[in-house]
Write a protein that holds these residues in place. Structure first.
Motif, PDB file in Angstrom:
ATOM      1  N   ALA A  66       0.836  -1.210   0.000  1.00 35.99           N
ATOM      2  CA  ALA A  66       0.000   0.000   0.000  1.00 35.99           C
ATOM      3  C   ALA A  66       0.868   1.257   0.000  1.00 35.99           C
ATOM      4  O   ALA A  66       0.540   2.246  -0.665  1.00 35.99           O
ATOM      5  CB  ALA A  66      -0.938  -0.002   1.204  1.00 35.99           C
ATOM      6  N   TRP A  67       1.984   1.219   0.725  1.00 35.40           N
ATOM      7  CA  TRP A  67       2.890   2.371   0.748  1.00 35.40           C
ATOM      8  C   TRP A  67       3.522   2.570  -0.617  1.00 35.40           C
ATOM      9  O   TRP A  67       3.628   3.692  -1.100  1.00 35.40           O
ATOM     10  CB  TRP A  67       3.973   2.204   1.798  1.00 35.40           C
ATOM     11  CG  TRP A  67       3.485   2.075   3.208  1.00 35.40           C
ATOM     12  CD1 TRP A  67       2.237   2.371   3.680  1.00 35.40           C
ATOM     13  CD2 TRP A  67       4.239   1.610   4.325  1.00 35.40           C
ATOM     14  NE1 TRP A  67       2.172   2.129   5.031  1.00 35.40           N
ATOM     15  CE2 TRP A  67       3.381   1.652   5.452  1.00 35.40           C
ATOM     16  CE3 TRP A  67       5.531   1.156   4.484  1.00 35.40           C
ATOM     17  CZ2 TRP A  67       3.805   1.267   6.722  1.00 35.40           C
ATOM     18  CZ3 TRP A  67       5.950   0.776   5.748  1.00 35.40           C
ATOM     19  CH2 TRP A  67       5.091   0.832   6.857  1.00 35.40           C
ATOM     20  N   VAL A  68       3.940   1.477  -1.236  1.00 40.45           N
ATOM     21  CA  VAL A  68       4.524   1.553  -2.577  1.00 40.45           C
ATOM     22  C   VAL A  68       3.494   2.120  -3.543  1.00 40.45           C
ATOM     23  O   VAL A  68       3.798   3.025  -4.336  1.00 40.45           O
ATOM     24  CB  VAL A  68       5.012   0.166  -3.069  1.00 40.45           C
ATOM     25  CG1 VAL A  68       5.476   0.246  -4.517  1.00 40.45           C
ATOM     26  CG2 VAL A  68       6.116  -0.364  -2.183  1.00 40.45           C
ATOM     27  N   GLY A  69       2.283   1.626  -3.458  1.00 42.99           N
ATOM     28  CA  GLY A  69       1.216   2.111  -4.336  1.00 42.99           C
ATOM     29  C   GLY A  69       0.959   3.595  -4.162  1.00 42.99           C
ATOM     30  O   GLY A  69       0.821   4.334  -5.146  1.00 42.99           O
ATOM     31  N   ARG A  70       0.894   4.045  -2.918  1.00 45.96           N
ATOM     32  CA  ARG A  70       0.668   5.473  -2.659  1.00 45.96           C
ATOM     33  C   ARG A  70       1.822   6.313  -3.187  1.00 45.96           C
ATOM     34  O   ARG A  70       1.603   7.359  -3.819  1.00 45.96           O
ATOM     35  CB  ARG A  70       0.465   5.717  -1.172  1.00 45.96           C
ATOM     36  CG  ARG A  70      -0.901   5.264  -0.691  1.00 45.96           C
ATOM     37  CD  ARG A  70      -1.110   5.348   0.797  1.00 45.96           C
ATOM     38  NE  ARG A  70      -0.687   6.600   1.395  1.00 45.96           N
ATOM     39  CZ  ARG A  70      -0.389   6.722   2.696  1.00 45.96           C
ATOM     40  NH1 ARG A  70      -0.473   5.690   3.508  1.00 45.96           N
ATOM     41  NH2 ARG A  70      -0.016   7.888   3.181  1.00 45.96           N
ATOM     42  N   SER A 123       7.077  -0.681 -10.637  1.00 45.03           N
ATOM     43  CA  SER A 123       8.289  -1.502 -10.584  1.00 45.03           C
ATOM     44  C   SER A 123       9.537  -0.693 -10.215  1.00 45.03           C
ATOM     45  O   SER A 123      10.563  -1.267  -9.843  1.00 45.03           O
ATOM     46  CB  SER A 123       8.516  -2.201 -11.922  1.00 45.03           C
ATOM     47  OG  SER A 123       8.765  -1.243 -12.941  1.00 45.03           O
ATOM     48  N   VAL A 124       9.453   0.611 -10.282  1.00 46.58           N
ATOM     49  CA  VAL A 124      10.631   1.463 -10.108  1.00 46.58           C
ATOM     50  C   VAL A 124      11.231   1.414  -8.694  1.00 46.58           C
ATOM     51  O   VAL A 124      12.458   1.329  -8.556  1.00 46.58           O
ATOM     52  CB  VAL A 124      10.323   2.908 -10.553  1.00 46.58           C
ATOM     53  CG1 VAL A 124      11.384   3.889 -10.093  1.00 46.58           C
ATOM     54  CG2 VAL A 124      10.172   2.948 -12.063  1.00 46.58           C
ATOM     55  N   PRO A 125      10.431   1.461  -7.618  1.00 52.92           N
ATOM     56  CA  PRO A 125      11.060   1.429  -6.288  1.00 52.92           C
ATOM     57  C   PRO A 125      11.935   0.186  -6.068  1.00 52.92           C
ATOM     58  O   PRO A 125      13.036   0.291  -5.518  1.00 52.92           O
ATOM     59  CB  PRO A 125       9.875   1.463  -5.320  1.00 52.92           C
ATOM     60  CG  PRO A 125       8.813   2.182  -6.071  1.00 52.92           C
ATOM     61  CD  PRO A 125       8.983   1.716  -7.497  1.00 52.92           C
ATOM     62  N   MET A 126      11.479  -0.964  -6.506  1.00 54.25           N
ATOM     63  CA  MET A 126      12.263  -2.185  -6.344  1.00 54.25           C
ATOM     64  C   MET A 126      13.512  -2.149  -7.221  1.00 54.25           C
ATOM     65  O   MET A 126      14.590  -2.565  -6.788  1.00 54.25           O
ATOM     66  CB  MET A 126      11.424  -3.422  -6.668  1.00 54.25           C
ATOM     67  CG  MET A 126      12.177  -4.724  -6.473  1.00 54.25           C
ATOM     68  SD  MET A 126      12.674  -5.037  -4.766  1.00 54.25           S
ATOM     69  CE  MET A 126      11.149  -5.645  -4.106  1.00 54.25           C
TER      70      MET A 126
END
Length: 94
Positions: free
Chosen positions: A62-66, A76-79
């Motif tokens: 959910a944090w990644v999505g936000r 896919s960018v944060p990973m």
């Protein structure tokens, strides 16, 4: 395609900026890491701190999505950025 270190650091900076502006999540990060305002400010230039912020962000979908939705970043960018920063190397056990 692998992300360059420079691109990853930009994403790391974006993650720090997003986290700093998030009134709900910033206190969770600060209390779970022991970071304070000075640590956050000093960490801007530190790829290892950027990686730690991405590690924290990646703990919850959910944090990644936000983050991605609010910054216009592909999911896919944060990973990918995390993998390109210190400590993000893939470990092969075979």
């Amino acid at each position: 395609m692998a992300m360059s270190r420079n691109e990853a650091e930009i994403v790391g900076l974006q993650a720090i900026a997003w986290l700093a502006g998030n009134e709900d999540l910033l206190p969770v990060f600060m209390s779970s890491t022991g970071a304070d305002e000075a640590t956050l400010r000093d960490g801007l230039a530190d790829p290892a701190f950027q990686a730690a912020v991405l590690d924290f962000l990646l703990m919850d979908d959910a944090w990644v999505g936000r983050f991605c939705d609010e910054t216009g970043t592909d999911y896919s960018v944060p990973m990918q950025a995390r993998a390109a920063l210190p400590g993000g190397e893939t470990i092969h056990w075979t």
